[in-house]
Enzyme design. Structure first.
Site, PDB file in Angstrom:
ATOM      1  N   LEU A 148     -23.300 -27.314 -29.724  1.00 26.89           N
ATOM      2  CA  LEU A 148     -21.465 -26.963 -29.695  1.00 26.89           C
ATOM      3  C   LEU A 148     -20.238 -26.155 -30.636  1.00 26.89           C
ATOM      4  O   LEU A 148     -19.132 -25.989 -30.388  1.00 26.89           O
ATOM      5  CB  LEU A 148     -20.559 -28.707 -30.925  1.00 26.89           C
ATOM      6  CG  LEU A 148     -21.534 -29.345 -30.294  1.00 26.89           C
ATOM      7  CD1 LEU A 148     -21.009 -31.018 -31.432  1.00 26.89           C
ATOM      8  CD2 LEU A 148     -21.225 -30.514 -28.947  1.00 26.89           C
ATOM      9  N   ASP A 199     -18.232 -19.463 -25.763  1.00 25.41           N
ATOM     10  CA  ASP A 199     -17.504 -20.116 -26.466  1.00 25.41           C
ATOM     11  C   ASP A 199     -16.945 -19.567 -27.318  1.00 25.41           C
ATOM     12  O   ASP A 199     -15.974 -20.117 -27.542  1.00 25.41           O
ATOM     13  CB  ASP A 199     -19.143 -20.287 -27.693  1.00 25.41           C
ATOM     14  CG  ASP A 199     -20.825 -20.396 -27.044  1.00 25.41           C
ATOM     15  OD1 ASP A 199     -20.494 -20.428 -26.030  1.00 25.41           O
ATOM     16  OD2 ASP A 199     -21.962 -20.271 -26.995  1.00 25.41           O
TER      17      ASP A 199
HETATM   18  C1  GLA Z   1     -25.072 -20.275 -25.713  1.00 28.14           C
HETATM   19  C2  GLA Z   1     -23.912 -19.088 -25.856  1.00 28.14           C
HETATM   20  C3  GLA Z   1     -22.805 -18.622 -24.025  1.00 28.14           C
HETATM   21  C4  GLA Z   1     -23.605 -19.420 -22.890  1.00 28.14           C
HETATM   22  C5  GLA Z   1     -24.322 -20.400 -23.251  1.00 28.14           C
HETATM   23  C6  GLA Z   1     -24.851 -21.123 -21.920  1.00 28.14           C
HETATM   24  O1  GLA Z   1     -23.645 -21.093 -25.962  1.00 28.14           O
HETATM   25  O2  GLA Z   1     -23.519 -19.007 -26.572  1.00 28.14           O
HETATM   26  O3  GLA Z   1     -22.512 -17.630 -23.827  1.00 28.14           O
HETATM   27  O4  GLA Z   1     -24.317 -18.617 -22.680  1.00 28.14           O
HETATM   28  O5  GLA Z   1     -24.900 -20.471 -24.202  1.00 28.14           O
HETATM   29  O6  GLA Z   1     -24.344 -21.403 -20.571  1.00 28.14           O
END
Ligand code: GLA
Length: 383
Positions: free
Chosen positions: A123, A170
């Protein structure tokens, strides 16, 4: 939360904090492992967040307190570098370091951190801390950096101080989130639009496997390299292809498949997923949540079989709900190798679903199952 963190700040530093910033965790509806391939993602900020209380100091000492862990850490601005034996200070230090890297004078500061984003659950608990720190320091130092540039600073903190070569999703979701909207983000241009997320009778339910494989960050970086390899092979014949965003399945069939089946599977998943997100967005805009949900299941299968970032616990949870009419869609979410599945579940059936899935999961995997019903909230803000 405000009272709790203020009281902790007072206890630690004998003063009230100048600013308290909240920065949320995120969900991602669809578009996984597409961000670092210049594709699209569809994330949203949620009602679980990191909170940081900060005051600047007159000297160059940085004093940090992690309230939930009951730990402290100190370093001077002059000595800023990633620290090895603990992880949480790195998210704050890496974010602070981005200011000095921009030539901005950074004084010392006192900070207290607390968070209700579960760690290792996929998350983005770390992005939440990074965004909270960058936002708070930008405010205190009056540097007037815009939000998208702050997103990039928070992402660099993760690269440079946590060693995970993450994409931008994220941090973007944490900083830019808007209540009841998902963000359709083009990770190539960073242009974005907010799409209303009206589920009418359905909720986002997160099922946390409580698994965090230590493989996650090394395998993540390996996936990035595999994608880069596929782009190299294709662009040798199609120089206009700069990322998997520009590649087609026909190109992969011709130039990647004969060379390496694993690299083919990885890149095939990404090209499919970038297209699938566009279709899922159309479904969402037409209010066809059932069709969007079917695409979430397809994403899971691609992540599990082609991209190989799932694990038996995540697969168990998705398979358990797959044929239940009250669940419109489900898939693993985030980087993989543990963390949560995201499920679109009929609100009136959530309790019954939990009553069925929890004992089944716990018996099969010998691990507790945590359940959160997430709602979509605003991004980083002062509280
Ligand atoms: C992690 C990374 C994101 C993204 C996801 C997969 O959360 O921090 O940048 O690449 O994995 O979608």
């Amino acid at each position: 939360m405000k009272e709790k963190i203020s009281a902790a700040f007072l206890a630690a530093y004998n003063a009230t904090p100048t600013i308290i910033v909240r920065s949320p965790g995120r969900v991602n509806i669809i578009g996984e492992h597409t961000d670092y391939n210049n594709g699209f993602v569809l994330p949203a900020a949620i009602d679980k967040a990191a909170y940081i209380a900060i005051s600047l100091r007159d000297d160059d000492q940085i004093h940090l307190t992690a309230l939930d862990l009951n730990e402290t850490f100190s370093i001077s601005v002059a000595d800023l570098k990633p620290v090895g034996d603990v992880s949480w200070p790195n998210y704050i230090l890496g974010s602070a370091a981005q200011f000095t890297k921009r030539g901005i004078h950074l004084p010392g500061f006192n900070a207290v951190l607390t968070s209700d984003v579960p760690m290792g659950a996929g998350l983005s608990s770390s992005a939440a801390v990074e965004c909270a720190t960058v936002f708070a320091l930008n405010h205190l130092l009056q540097t007037n950096i815009d939000r998208v540039a702050m997103v990039e600073m928070a992402q660099k903190a993760e690269h440079e101080y946590a060693g995970v070569m993450c994409g931008i999703m994220d941090q973007f979701a944490s900083m830019m989130g808007k209540e009841n909207q998902v963000i359709k983000l083009d990770c190539r241009s960073l242009s974005y639009e907010y799409v209303p997320f009206n589920l009418e009778g359905y909720k986002i339910v997160l099922l946390n496997t409580n698994v965090k494989h230590s493989l996650a960050s090394s395998e993540y970086n390996t996936r990035r390299k595999e994608c880069t390899q596929a782009v190299e092979w294709v662009s040798a014949h199609h120089p206009e292809v700069k990322s998997l965003r520009d590649a087609t399945v026909a190109m992969l069939d011709e130039h990647v498949l004969p060379k390496d089946a694993v690299v083919y599977n990885r890149s095939r998943y990404v090209v499919d997923e970038i297209a699938r997100l566009q279709d899922a967005c159309n479904d969402l805009q037409q209010g066809n949540i059932a069709a969007m949900g079917q695409k979430m299941f397809a994403t899971h299968d691609g992540l599990s079989k082609l991209y190989a970032v799932s694990c038996k616990e995540l697969d168990f949870l998705v398979d358990f709900v797959r044929n239940r009419p009250e669940v419109l869609g489900a898939r693993m979410m985030g980087g993989g190798f543990g963390g949560c599945t995201i499920n679109i579940v009929q609100e009136s059936a959530i309790d019954a679903l939990v009553a069925a899935v929890r004992p089944a999961y716990e018996a099969a995997m010998q691990l507790p199952l945590d359940v959160f019903v997430a709602s979509i909230k605003n991004g980083t803000e002062i509280i």
